[in-house]
Design an enzyme around this catalytic site. Structure first.
Site, mmCIF file in Angstrom:
data_model
loop_
_atom_site.group_PDB
_atom_site.id
_atom_site.type_symbol
_atom_site.label_atom_id
_atom_site.label_comp_id
_atom_site.label_asym_id
_atom_site.label_seq_id
_atom_site.Cartn_x
_atom_site.Cartn_y
_atom_site.Cartn_z
ATOM 1 N N GLU A 36 0.820 -1.207 0.000
ATOM 2 C CA GLU A 36 0.000 0.000 0.000
ATOM 3 C C GLU A 36 0.859 1.264 0.000
ATOM 4 O O GLU A 36 0.542 2.238 -0.690
ATOM 5 C CB GLU A 36 -0.936 -0.002 1.213
ATOM 6 C CG GLU A 36 -2.097 -0.976 1.122
ATOM 7 C CD GLU A 36 -3.190 -0.501 0.175
ATOM 8 O OE1 GLU A 36 -3.194 0.690 -0.183
ATOM 9 O OE2 GLU A 36 -4.049 -1.319 -0.191
ATOM 10 N N GLN A 41 1.258 6.988 -5.254
ATOM 11 C CA GLN A 41 1.832 7.718 -6.404
ATOM 12 C C GLN A 41 2.605 6.826 -7.380
ATOM 13 O O GLN A 41 3.367 7.324 -8.203
ATOM 14 C CB GLN A 41 2.779 8.841 -5.929
ATOM 15 C CG GLN A 41 2.094 9.921 -5.134
ATOM 16 C CD GLN A 41 2.393 9.834 -3.654
ATOM 17 O OE1 GLN A 41 3.246 9.095 -3.205
ATOM 18 N NE2 GLN A 41 1.656 10.601 -2.871
ATOM 19 N N LEU A 79 12.344 3.933 -6.938
ATOM 20 C CA LEU A 79 10.896 3.931 -6.737
ATOM 21 C C LEU A 79 10.352 5.333 -6.484
ATOM 22 O O LEU A 79 9.172 5.585 -6.669
ATOM 23 C CB LEU A 79 10.537 2.996 -5.569
ATOM 24 C CG LEU A 79 9.100 2.520 -5.432
ATOM 25 C CD1 LEU A 79 8.597 1.888 -6.730
ATOM 26 C CD2 LEU A 79 8.974 1.518 -4.283
ATOM 27 N N CYS A 198 -11.854 2.093 -16.335
ATOM 28 C CA CYS A 198 -12.203 3.517 -16.236
ATOM 29 C C CYS A 198 -10.923 4.341 -16.138
ATOM 30 O O CYS A 198 -10.690 5.072 -15.178
ATOM 31 C CB CYS A 198 -13.108 3.746 -15.026
ATOM 32 S SG CYS A 198 -13.955 5.343 -15.017
ATOM 33 N N CYS A 205 -15.467 1.909 -21.891
ATOM 34 C CA CYS A 205 -16.835 1.909 -21.365
ATOM 35 C C CYS A 205 -17.630 0.689 -21.827
ATOM 36 O O CYS A 205 -18.579 0.266 -21.152
ATOM 37 C CB CYS A 205 -17.558 3.186 -21.777
ATOM 38 S SG CYS A 205 -16.799 4.696 -21.131
#
Length: 364
Positions: A36, A41, A79, A198, A205
């Site tokens: 997480e 970012q 990173l 999305c 879509c």
């Protein structure tokens, strides 16, 4: 309601026998916590190899808490947002400090509620909710960039989501409440819907399960959402960098102060070019001001552009020969003369990789 259920893509989201967890299953909070934070970012495909290497070197909370910051930063190298790595190390030490001395396990170290996770450095509401819902299936919402985009399009929201955070949180929480016992599945599905269907540009879509409920799709202008603020101009700076060599063929590097975006990393010394100043003058001046040394500035080694979220930089790098003055860390933690072939032992910002490669090519 399910996301990418592939243990090769998200190994931290699967049980030890590589099965997707059932609602009552508990997953290891450690691997999820690391993932997480890495995913803040940063995209999944970039994070995965870093996570795998991290878990090989620091497989447990205890091992991480005992680590040197140097080793943590070296493993994180490339990173970006290096403060995340330092905060993971600080968080591990904090969690280990919560374990009763007589305890032989770290189970008691893991917070089981939102407030407990928010006490750790670098943990916000979305990260805490993601860890708790993923590890324990806790009924908590998340609101990362993918989820905000999905919700803004679903509602055809007329404002930038960042200006309506409270409302976006209400929408996310309502979805969790509508799926009792499925918070883990729902949150993963929401994130993956934003990441794979999305998407910011050219959303698919046609295969979206919410197509018929999406106000942006009904309006025929999906890419208009989420509404964005007018972008701010990104400043551009030229940085003069000196690769300083001594008579022994060693190169001078210094370690940045811990504050700031690249805190604690090593770099070649230099600084911002002033108006009307030649780049060779910039380098000589910066090395005098930051290290109290005098150098002769030689040929250009490499020039490269690098973009951060808040500014764009051009590094103009020159080979330099040390003349006099004992290097002093006037604007850094420490300075060191090292063999060029030993530079890989030090964590550098990503922009320095090409500088190091050019230097090794030059001295070979």
């Amino acid at each position: 309601m399910h996301g990418r259920r592939d243990p090769e893509q998200k190994p931290w989201m699967f049980t030890v026998d590589r099965a997707w967890p059932q609602p009552d299953d508990v997953l290891s909070p450690f691997g999820i916590w690391i993932a997480e934070v890495m995913l803040q970012q940063t995209q999944l495909q970039v994070v995965l190899p870093y996570w795998e290497r991290w878990m090989e070197v620091f497989p447990t909370l205890e091992r991480l808490a005992e680590a040197r910051e140097h080793d943590v930063l070296l493993l994180w190298q490339g990173l970006g947002y290096y403060s995340r790595a330092r905060r993971l190390l600080a968080g591990a030490k904090q969690l280990m400090g919560q374990i009763a001395p007589a305890s032989s396990t770290t189970l008691s170290a893991w917070p089981m509620d939102l407030d407990g996770w928010l006490l750790l450095p670098g943990i916000g509401r979305t990260t805490a909710g993601g860890i708790l819902s993923s590890a324990f299936n806790s009924p908590l919402a998340i609101l990362d960039g993918n989820v905000r985009r999905v919700l803004a399009r679903l509602q055809a929201h007329p404002k930038p989501p960042a200006r309506d955070q409270a409302l976006c949180w209400q929408w996310s929480e309502a979805l969790v409440a509508a799926a009792p016992g499925r918070a883990r599945d729902l949150n993963q599905a929401l994130m993956d819907l934003g990441a794979t269907v999305c998407t910011p540009r050219s959303p698919n879509c046609g295969c979206c399960p919410w197509q018929m409920h999406c106000a942006a799709y009904a309006a025929g202008d999906v890419e208009r959402y989420p509404v964005k603020d007018t972008p701010r101009a990104v400043p551009f700076q030229v940085i003069g960098v000196g690769v300083v060599l001594n008579e022994a063929g060693e190169v001078l590097i210094d370690q940045r102060l811990n504050e700031g975006l690249l805190g604690g990393l090593w770099e070649f010394p230099g600084g911002k070019q002033e108006p009307g100043e030649a780049i060779v003058q910039t380098i000589a001046r910066e090395l005098q001001e930051e290290l109290a040394i005098e150098v002769s500035v030689g040929e250009e080694l490499i020039s490269l552009d690098h973009a951060y979220s808040h500014k764009k930089l051009r590094f103009v790098v020159h080979l330099c020969q040390w003349q006099k003055g004992e290097p002093q860390p006037l604007a850094s933690q420490q300075v060191r003369w090292v063999r060029p072939e030993s530079l890989s032992d030090y964590p550098f910002p990503a922009a320095n990789a090409r500088i190091i490669a050019a230097l090794l090519d030059h001295v070979s």
